[in-house]
Design a protein around this motif. Sequence first.
Motif, mmCIF file in Angstrom:
data_model
loop_
_atom_site.group_PDB
_atom_site.id
_atom_site.type_symbol
_atom_site.label_atom_id
_atom_site.label_comp_id
_atom_site.label_asym_id
_atom_site.label_seq_id
_atom_site.Cartn_x
_atom_site.Cartn_y
_atom_site.Cartn_z
ATOM 1 N N LYS A 27 0.805 -1.217 0.000
ATOM 2 C CA LYS A 27 0.000 0.000 0.000
ATOM 3 C C LYS A 27 0.840 1.270 0.000
ATOM 4 O O LYS A 27 0.314 2.363 -0.143
ATOM 5 C CB LYS A 27 -1.020 -0.011 1.145
ATOM 6 N N LEU A 30 1.071 1.075 -4.242
ATOM 7 C CA LEU A 30 -0.083 0.871 -5.117
ATOM 8 C C LEU A 30 -1.392 1.077 -4.364
ATOM 9 O O LEU A 30 -1.411 1.162 -3.135
ATOM 10 C CB LEU A 30 -0.042 -0.552 -5.693
ATOM 11 N N VAL A 31 -2.466 1.147 -5.129
ATOM 12 C CA VAL A 31 -3.783 1.391 -4.535
ATOM 13 C C VAL A 31 -4.499 0.062 -4.318
ATOM 14 O O VAL A 31 -4.552 -0.754 -5.238
ATOM 15 C CB VAL A 31 -4.624 2.266 -5.479
ATOM 16 N N PRO A 32 -5.054 -0.163 -3.116
ATOM 17 C CA PRO A 32 -5.782 -1.413 -2.907
ATOM 18 C C PRO A 32 -7.013 -1.488 -3.803
ATOM 19 O O PRO A 32 -7.766 -0.517 -3.915
ATOM 20 C CB PRO A 32 -6.195 -1.361 -1.437
ATOM 21 N N ARG A 39 -3.278 -2.317 -7.470
ATOM 22 C CA ARG A 39 -2.907 -1.899 -8.817
ATOM 23 C C ARG A 39 -2.618 -0.407 -8.805
ATOM 24 O O ARG A 39 -2.916 0.294 -7.844
ATOM 25 C CB ARG A 39 -4.007 -2.215 -9.818
ATOM 26 N N GLY A 40 -2.039 0.073 -9.852
ATOM 27 C CA GLY A 40 -1.796 1.503 -9.945
ATOM 28 C C GLY A 40 -0.566 1.829 -10.743
ATOM 29 O O GLY A 40 0.200 0.947 -11.138
ATOM 30 N N GLN A 88 -10.867 4.437 -4.318
ATOM 31 C CA GLN A 88 -9.598 4.761 -3.681
ATOM 32 C C GLN A 88 -8.737 5.647 -4.563
ATOM 33 O O GLN A 88 -7.789 6.243 -4.097
ATOM 34 C CB GLN A 88 -8.820 3.470 -3.394
ATOM 35 N N GLU A 89 -9.061 5.695 -5.846
ATOM 36 C CA GLU A 89 -8.181 6.407 -6.762
ATOM 37 C C GLU A 89 -8.633 7.832 -7.032
ATOM 38 O O GLU A 89 -7.995 8.543 -7.787
ATOM 39 C CB GLU A 89 -8.100 5.669 -8.100
#
Lengths: 93, 336
Positions: A27, A30-32, A39-40, A88-89
Amino acid sequence: MEKNYNYVILVYDIGEKRVGKVFKICKKYLVPFQKSVFRGEITPANLIKLRSELQKVIDKKVDFVALFKMTGDYVFDEEVIGVRLHNQEAMLL
Amino acid sequence: MAKSAPTTRYIRTPGTLGREDNSLTFRNEKGITHIPINSLKELYLLNEISLNSKLFTFLSMANITVHFFDYYGQFRGTFYPKEARVSGKVMLLQAKACLENRLPIAVAFVGAIAANIHEVLYHYFKHGNKEIKPYLDWLKKEVPDLLPKIKKVPTLLSLEGEIWRRFYETFQLILPEDFVMNHRVKRPPDNPINALVSFGNTILYTKTISQIYHTHLDQTISFLHEPSDRRFSLSLDLSEAFKPLIVFRTIFEVVNNRRIQVSKHFDKKYNYCLLNEPGRDVFITAMEERLQQVFDHGTMKRKISYLTAIKYDAYKLKKHVVEGTPFTPFLEKDRR
């Protein structure tokens, strides 16, 4: 020449003892996306850092981590069925 | 289309921002959001957010700049991590350039404002708006003639004022009626268009601060604006050439496409006019898109975004004070 990977989808299956540690490392970069999926966007340098941090923590005989590396987020399409983790993004929180 | 974690986060709902497991976590009534620390460069706090000093030391380690805004959308300050890129040499040369060679640099900034405004308005002329022709001619022909003749910074500033004033006058020709501006009002803005201009300028100004942070330049030594205390005035200088291209183009876009409307997106309270929350969302999203927009750069020979172009302007200025290469700010007509 190796490609410049700028986008990653990471999935893992980790023994209960170490799963928390792996979650914490992932974390940072990257984004959970789901419980064991991240991913991210990521820079090539950060990808190397992430990989080496993970290698220190996991037990290579038992644990499983897969990185799907892509050159950008424009190379794939995404379809989600069912509940989705809240956004989350989002740029605006 | 999959989304990726943005390098800038705007937080507009009240909540708590904290350090957790060497990364960032934002909690509000909706739940927990994990913000990956390694992909983040800037944070905008547009509401009342709780933080503690433990978090600040952590943000400082990660070199993240944090911009604070109050309830009214006024810029209140920047948390600026310990200078990572300090260079005494560059600072001395920059100060020397400011004392000895200030005027040519300031003239270059004003020239860029005029050229970029021309570029923005030419679009409307091309699409049938013939009434702005006199102003365009003035920008194209008279201003470049006037500029080299100027001997003092105050005269230059009055010319700059004139350029902006006449620019605002053209708004009645290109914007819908309820967005027409009579004159520029600041602190606090009292009508919708002034509110948009103020908010947009502030965002651009803070973006520039973050970009200058990545260079060796000193934020307080400026050329066009008076290098005064309390403010990072270099950022005011560097953002100037980009204002027409980023702020005003975004405004024209959201207003003319009716994405922002007076009845829906503004709060009129007391004596002033504020963008409300949905309005801010629309505007920030549009502006962020524009900043990230990439184009072929003339001399760089590769694709860069407007945000990077701001940083390159800072590099150009540094090269000018250190090596004496001629300095011209970013000009829209140079992009290919």
